[in-house]
Design a protein around this motif. Structure first.
Motif, PDB file in Angstrom:
ATOM      1  N   SER A 137      28.322  56.842  17.294  1.00  0.00           N
ATOM      2  CA  SER A 137      28.614  56.992  15.871  1.00  0.00           C
ATOM      3  C   SER A 137      30.116  56.906  15.691  1.00  0.00           C
ATOM      4  CB  SER A 137      28.106  58.334  15.345  1.00  0.00           C
ATOM      5  OG  SER A 137      28.666  58.570  14.064  1.00  0.00           O
ATOM      6  N   GLN A 161      25.038  41.481  13.872  1.00  0.00           N
ATOM      7  CA  GLN A 161      25.013  41.236  12.431  1.00  0.00           C
ATOM      8  C   GLN A 161      26.273  41.752  11.744  1.00  0.00           C
ATOM      9  OE1 GLN A 161      21.116  43.334  12.651  1.00  0.00           O
ATOM     10  NE2 GLN A 161      21.053  42.787  10.496  1.00  0.00           N
ATOM     11  N   VAL A 164      27.350  45.995  11.123  1.00  0.00           N
ATOM     12  CA  VAL A 164      26.839  46.979  12.086  1.00  0.00           C
ATOM     13  C   VAL A 164      27.933  47.894  12.633  1.00  0.00           C
ATOM     14  CG1 VAL A 164      24.819  45.632  12.785  1.00  0.00           C
ATOM     15  CG2 VAL A 164      26.985  45.313  13.990  1.00  0.00           C
ATOM     16  N   LYS A 166      31.118  46.584  14.297  1.00  0.00           N
ATOM     17  CA  LYS A 166      31.875  46.062  15.444  1.00  0.00           C
ATOM     18  C   LYS A 166      33.367  46.395  15.315  1.00  0.00           C
ATOM     19  CE  LYS A 166      30.348  41.914  14.482  1.00  0.00           C
ATOM     20  NZ  LYS A 166      29.417  42.267  13.388  1.00  0.00           N
ATOM     21  N   SER A 167      33.922  46.082  14.145  1.00  0.00           N
ATOM     22  CA  SER A 167      35.358  46.355  13.956  1.00  0.00           C
ATOM     23  C   SER A 167      35.623  47.855  13.954  1.00  0.00           C
ATOM     24  CB  SER A 167      35.850  45.735  12.648  1.00  0.00           C
ATOM     25  OG  SER A 167      35.640  44.343  12.649  1.00  0.00           O
ATOM     26  N   SER A 168      34.687  48.619  13.398  1.00  0.00           N
ATOM     27  CA  SER A 168      34.860  50.078  13.373  1.00  0.00           C
ATOM     28  C   SER A 168      34.908  50.645  14.789  1.00  0.00           C
ATOM     29  CB  SER A 168      33.709  50.737  12.611  1.00  0.00           C
ATOM     30  OG  SER A 168      33.627  50.237  11.297  1.00  0.00           O
ATOM     31  N   THR A 181      37.657  46.732   8.065  1.00  0.00           N
ATOM     32  CA  THR A 181      36.218  46.933   8.076  1.00  0.00           C
ATOM     33  C   THR A 181      35.748  46.827   6.632  1.00  0.00           C
ATOM     34  OG1 THR A 181      36.383  49.318   7.782  1.00  0.00           O
ATOM     35  CG2 THR A 181      36.313  48.504  10.031  1.00  0.00           C
ATOM     36  N   GLY A 182      34.466  46.595   6.486  1.00  0.00           N
ATOM     37  CA  GLY A 182      33.990  46.353   5.124  1.00  0.00           C
ATOM     38  C   GLY A 182      32.996  47.389   4.686  1.00  0.00           C
ATOM     39  N   GLN A 183      33.022  47.706   3.436  1.00  0.00           N
ATOM     40  CA  GLN A 183      31.971  48.547   2.867  1.00  0.00           C
ATOM     41  C   GLN A 183      30.715  47.698   2.747  1.00  0.00           C
ATOM     42  OE1 GLN A 183      32.092  51.778   2.314  1.00  0.00           O
ATOM     43  NE2 GLN A 183      34.138  51.668   3.194  1.00  0.00           N
ATOM     44  N   LEU A 184      29.584  48.323   2.995  1.00  0.00           N
ATOM     45  CA  LEU A 184      28.347  47.585   2.829  1.00  0.00           C
ATOM     46  C   LEU A 184      28.073  47.389   1.352  1.00  0.00           C
ATOM     47  CD1 LEU A 184      25.871  49.152   5.341  1.00  0.00           C
ATOM     48  CD2 LEU A 184      26.735  46.837   5.320  1.00  0.00           C
ATOM     49  N   ARG A 192      29.635  42.825   4.053  1.00  0.00           N
ATOM     50  CA  ARG A 192      30.452  41.674   3.713  1.00  0.00           C
ATOM     51  C   ARG A 192      30.978  41.120   5.013  1.00  0.00           C
ATOM     52  NH1 ARG A 192      35.281  42.781   1.048  1.00  0.00           N
ATOM     53  NH2 ARG A 192      34.876  44.995   0.841  1.00  0.00           N
ATOM     54  N   THR A 212      34.277  39.984  16.796  1.00  0.00           N
ATOM     55  CA  THR A 212      33.820  38.681  16.293  1.00  0.00           C
ATOM     56  C   THR A 212      33.192  38.864  14.913  1.00  0.00           C
ATOM     57  OG1 THR A 212      31.532  38.780  17.135  1.00  0.00           O
ATOM     58  CG2 THR A 212      33.231  38.000  18.660  1.00  0.00           C
ATOM     59  N   PRO A 213      33.142  37.798  14.117  1.00  0.00           N
ATOM     60  CA  PRO A 213      32.492  37.903  12.811  1.00  0.00           C
ATOM     61  C   PRO A 213      30.982  38.012  12.987  1.00  0.00           C
ATOM     62  CG  PRO A 213      33.788  35.856  13.010  1.00  0.00           C
ATOM     63  CD  PRO A 213      33.659  36.445  14.373  1.00  0.00           C
TER      64      PRO A 213
END
Ligand SMILES: Nc1nc2c(ncn2[C@@H]2O[C@H](COP(=O)(O)OP(=O)(O)OP(=O)(O)O)[C@@H](O)[C@H]2O)c(=O)[nH]1
Ligand SMILES: [Mg+2]
Ligand SMILES: [Zn+2]
Length: 289
Positions: A137, A161, A164, A166-168, A181-184, A192, A212-213
């Motif tokens: 987490s 995907q 999920v 990855k960047s976090s 990182t992006g908000q869902l 996004r 990776t994207p």
């Protein structure tokens, strides 16, 4: 001339890490002729004077989805929810790694969002593959010691995907280097596409990790249908016990894979998706011949 590693490629330029600094280079035309395009993870020789990549050293391996070279370990990231796991994509990522002889680990992130039972259900699908599974987490910063053990001394690529985490994950591992990182998006429950280009980072522990994207489709047309089952480590023990030589584990009688599914030693979902991918490969072959 100096040797370095490509950490990022954007618009015809490549960031090359040499010793402890980054040189932004152009790629000389020579590779284009040979149809070799520099990738993140490539070990290259550069001219520091011309700021140009002169040579791409031989690759240990390469993945095209996501595009990255010289990987030791592919970390396939999923979330039990937000977004809903796309097991079909996850299985294809695993197959892709097997084709390229890259080790796999499964990373289940966002375990703060669900009950233990839901995590166990996902673990049960993949336990027979014997791929290592790490639960994480980012929000609660849980599970990272085990992840660290896998990353140190390795070049790890995170794939999965969009949304999920990855960047976090990399942001927790390496708080000084903050990635976007992006908000869902609440409506479609898909992340996004915040990460647009693969990027390699050297972690304080010495390991390297590639962000990776996320993406949602991938084909594996180079696989011959009869070879597909060999790319499933959870099938391997049964393949040669089938009644028929060359069993595709589809409609044939006396198939030990199907028996293992019935007994619960192989996940039903894994098998169903195997059949789906098998039929896609058959369809592809039919269309090209
Ligand atoms: N609840 C919870 N949310 C998380 C966790 N990890 C990441 N998130 C959130 O999930 C969203 C997407 O995270 P990202 O790290 O951007 O996902 P990504 O996989 O890099 O996505 P792409 O770059 O689009 O491929 C963000 O809003 C994060 O804050 C977690 O462990 N728990
Ligand atoms: Mg990202
Ligand atoms: Zn069989």
């Amino acid at each position: 001339m100096k040797q370095g590693i490509i950490t990022k490629g954007v618009g015809g330029f490549y960031d090359v890490l040499v010793d402890n600094y980054v040189v932004r280079c152009r790629a000389r035309g020579v590779f284009r002729k040979d149809n070799i395009i520099p990738m993140v993870g490539d070990k290259v020789m550069i001219s520091t004077k011309d700021k140009a990549i002169i040579e791409i050293l031989p690759r240990k391996n390469q993945l095209l989805r996501p595009t990255v070279a010289n990987i030791d370990l592919l970390g396939i990231v999923l979330a039990p929810t937000h977004p809903v796991p796309d097991f079909y994509l996850i299985d294809k990522l695993m197959i892709n790694a097997e084709i390229n002889e890259i080790k796999v680990m499964l990373i289940i992130n966002k375990i703060d969002l669900v009950e233990n039972k839901e995590i166990k259900d996902i673990i049960d699908i993949y336990k027979p593959t014997q791929y290592p599974i790490v639960t994480l987490s980012c929000r609660e910063q849980m599970g990272f010691e085990k992840l660290h053990d896998f990353i140190k001394d390795n070049v790890v690529t995170l794939a999965g995907q969009s949304g999920v985490g990855k960047s976090s994950i990399i942001n927790v591992l390496y708080p000084e280097k903050v990635l976007e990182t992006g908000q869902l998006s609440e409506k479609i429950h898909r992340g996004r596409h915040t990460t647009r280009h693969s990027r390699l980072l050297v972690l304080p522990s010495g390991g390297m990790i590639v962000d990776t994207p996320g993406f949602s489709t991938m084909n594996m047309n180079e696989v011959m249908p009869e070879d597909l089952s060999y790319l499933y480590p959870d099938f391997i023990d049964y393949i040669h016990q089938c009644r028929f030589n060359g069993c595709m584990h589809d409609k044939e009688p006396g198939c030990m894979i199907k028996e293992a599914v019935a007994e619960g030693s192989i996940s039903q979902g894994r098998y169903d998706r195997y059949i789906r991918i098998l039929n896609e490969l058959r369809e592809f072959r039919r269309n090209i011949w």
